[in-house]
Write a protein that holds these residues in place. Structure first.
Motif, PDB file in Angstrom:
ATOM      1  N   THR A 101      80.139 134.607  61.694  1.00 39.53           N
ATOM      2  CA  THR A 101      80.436 134.159  63.042  1.00 39.53           C
ATOM      3  C   THR A 101      81.936 133.895  63.088  1.00 39.53           C
ATOM      4  N   LEU A 102      82.606 134.592  63.997  1.00 39.98           N
ATOM      5  CA  LEU A 102      84.057 134.528  64.094  1.00 39.98           C
ATOM      6  C   LEU A 102      84.464 133.814  65.370  1.00 39.98           C
ATOM      7  N   ASN A 103      85.442 132.919  65.247  1.00 34.86           N
ATOM      8  CA  ASN A 103      85.951 132.277  66.459  1.00 34.86           C
ATOM      9  C   ASN A 103      87.228 132.967  66.908  1.00 34.86           C
ATOM     10  N   GLU A 104      87.821 132.461  67.965  1.00 35.95           N
ATOM     11  CA  GLU A 104      88.991 133.110  68.554  1.00 35.95           C
ATOM     12  C   GLU A 104      90.212 133.087  67.632  1.00 35.95           C
ATOM     13  N   HIS A 105      90.182 132.288  66.586  1.00 38.77           N
ATOM     14  CA  HIS A 105      91.303 132.200  65.652  1.00 38.77           C
ATOM     15  C   HIS A 105      91.162 133.159  64.464  1.00 38.77           C
ATOM     16  N   TYR A 106      90.110 133.978  64.462  1.00 38.84           N
ATOM     17  CA  TYR A 106      89.891 134.889  63.341  1.00 38.84           C
ATOM     18  C   TYR A 106      91.076 135.822  63.196  1.00 38.84           C
ATOM     19  N   ASN A 107      91.581 135.933  61.961  1.00 37.82           N
ATOM     20  CA  ASN A 107      92.722 136.795  61.692  1.00 37.82           C
ATOM     21  C   ASN A 107      92.477 137.551  60.390  1.00 37.82           C
ATOM     22  N   ASP A 108      91.985 138.757  60.514  1.00 39.72           N
ATOM     23  CA  ASP A 108      91.647 139.574  59.351  1.00 39.72           C
ATOM     24  C   ASP A 108      92.867 139.914  58.509  1.00 39.72           C
ATOM     25  N   LEU A 109      93.988 140.221  59.127  1.00 39.76           N
ATOM     26  CA  LEU A 109      95.180 140.619  58.380  1.00 39.76           C
ATOM     27  C   LEU A 109      95.711 139.478  57.521  1.00 39.76           C
ATOM     28  N   THR A 110      95.756 138.280  58.075  1.00 37.88           N
ATOM     29  CA  THR A 110      96.206 137.118  57.306  1.00 37.88           C
ATOM     30  C   THR A 110      95.262 136.865  56.150  1.00 37.88           C
ATOM     31  N   MET A 149      92.408 134.930  48.694  1.00 42.67           N
ATOM     32  CA  MET A 149      91.423 135.983  48.950  1.00 42.67           C
ATOM     33  C   MET A 149      91.530 137.057  47.884  1.00 42.67           C
ATOM     34  N   LYS A 150      92.747 137.451  47.544  1.00 41.32           N
ATOM     35  CA  LYS A 150      92.953 138.474  46.512  1.00 41.32           C
ATOM     36  C   LYS A 150      92.468 137.990  45.144  1.00 41.32           C
ATOM     37  N   GLU A 151      92.653 136.710  44.862  1.00 47.53           N
ATOM     38  CA  GLU A 151      92.170 136.133  43.605  1.00 47.53           C
ATOM     39  C   GLU A 151      90.640 136.181  43.545  1.00 47.53           C
ATOM     40  N   TRP A 152      89.975 135.883  44.664  1.00 45.29           N
ATOM     41  CA  TRP A 152      88.512 135.938  44.722  1.00 45.29           C
ATOM     42  C   TRP A 152      88.026 137.368  44.501  1.00 45.29           C
ATOM     43  N   TRP A 153      88.669 138.319  45.165  1.00 43.85           N
ATOM     44  CA  TRP A 153      88.269 139.716  44.995  1.00 43.85           C
ATOM     45  C   TRP A 153      88.387 140.147  43.537  1.00 43.85           C
ATOM     46  N   GLU A 154      89.467 139.742  42.882  1.00 42.13           N
ATOM     47  CA  GLU A 154      89.630 140.104  41.481  1.00 42.13           C
ATOM     48  C   GLU A 154      88.548 139.449  40.625  1.00 42.13           C
ATOM     49  N   TYR A 155      88.201 138.216  40.954  1.00 43.85           N
ATOM     50  CA  TYR A 155      87.146 137.479  40.252  1.00 43.85           C
ATOM     51  C   TYR A 155      85.791 138.175  40.397  1.00 43.85           C
ATOM     52  N   LEU A 188      89.993 128.380  53.307  1.00 41.35           N
ATOM     53  CA  LEU A 188      90.764 129.516  53.807  1.00 41.35           C
ATOM     54  C   LEU A 188      89.956 130.313  54.833  1.00 41.35           C
ATOM     55  N   LEU A 189      88.685 130.578  54.544  1.00 36.84           N
ATOM     56  CA  LEU A 189      87.839 131.315  55.478  1.00 36.84           C
ATOM     57  C   LEU A 189      87.724 130.575  56.803  1.00 36.84           C
ATOM     58  N   LYS A 190      87.496 129.265  56.731  1.00 39.21           N
ATOM     59  CA  LYS A 190      87.375 128.460  57.954  1.00 39.21           C
ATOM     60  C   LYS A 190      88.687 128.421  58.730  1.00 39.21           C
ATOM     61  N   GLN A 191      89.795 128.252  58.027  1.00 39.47           N
ATOM     62  CA  GLN A 191      91.105 128.197  58.683  1.00 39.47           C
ATOM     63  C   GLN A 191      91.454 129.505  59.378  1.00 39.47           C
ATOM     64  N   ASN A 192      90.879 130.598  58.901  1.00 37.64           N
ATOM     65  CA  ASN A 192      91.175 131.903  59.487  1.00 37.64           C
ATOM     66  C   ASN A 192      90.090 132.401  60.428  1.00 37.64           C
ATOM     67  N   GLY A 193      89.229 131.483  60.904  1.00 38.13           N
ATOM     68  CA  GLY A 193      88.329 131.812  61.997  1.00 38.13           C
ATOM     69  C   GLY A 193      86.918 132.205  61.649  1.00 38.13           C
ATOM     70  N   ILE A 194      86.491 132.052  60.401  1.00 46.25           N
ATOM     71  CA  ILE A 194      85.097 132.326  60.055  1.00 46.25           C
ATOM     72  C   ILE A 194      84.362 130.984  60.052  1.00 46.25           C
ATOM     73  N   SER A 195      83.557 130.762  61.076  1.00 48.55           N
ATOM     74  CA  SER A 195      82.891 129.465  61.192  1.00 48.55           C
ATOM     75  C   SER A 195      81.550 129.432  60.470  1.00 48.55           C
ATOM     76  N   GLU A 196      80.919 130.575  60.315  1.00 51.52           N
ATOM     77  CA  GLU A 196      79.666 130.683  59.563  1.00 51.52           C
ATOM     78  C   GLU A 196      79.682 132.012  58.812  1.00 51.52           C
ATOM     79  N   TYR A 197      79.103 131.998  57.607  1.00 50.13           N
ATOM     80  CA  TYR A 197      79.101 133.215  56.785  1.00 50.13           C
ATOM     81  C   TYR A 197      77.853 133.165  55.915  1.00 50.13           C
TER      82      TYR A 197
END
Length: 104
Positions: free
Chosen positions: A57-66, A73-79, A32-41
């Protein structure tokens, strides 16, 4: 590509558990992170202050709102909510950092 950095705060006594959970990162979250534009973390821990220092490191496809609205993402935060300082939606409290030096 651009880099962003921010701090988060780990709660005392959770260092080993935080490390363990990240060593076992969910493949669906990593994808999910990679698909939403985070190439390195990367996340670093200051053991004296329990500050977590993150660099993305964010690429041009980074979408914070999505990303923020995604069920995985919400499941991870709860975890992770019991290990760190969080907001009311369980997202980690983050404090953006300003870049003051870069050596390419």
């Amino acid at each position: 590509m651009k880099q962003v950095a921010f701090k988060m705060k780990l709660l005392a006594g959770n260092e080993e558990e935080y490390l363990r959970r990240h060593q076992e990162i969910w493949p669906k979250l990593a994808e999910l992170l990679k698909q939403n534009g985070i190439s390195e973390y990367s996340i670093f821990l200051d053991p004296e202050t329990l500050d977590l220092f993150a660099v993305q490191t964010l690429n041009e496809h980074y979408n914070d709102l999505t990303l923020r609205g995604h069920p995985i993402m919400k499941e991870w935060w709860e975890y992770m909510k019991d290990l760190m300082e969080i907001n009311t939606d369980y997202s980690p409290k983050t404090f953006p950092l300003k870049q003051v030096f870069y050596l390419p």
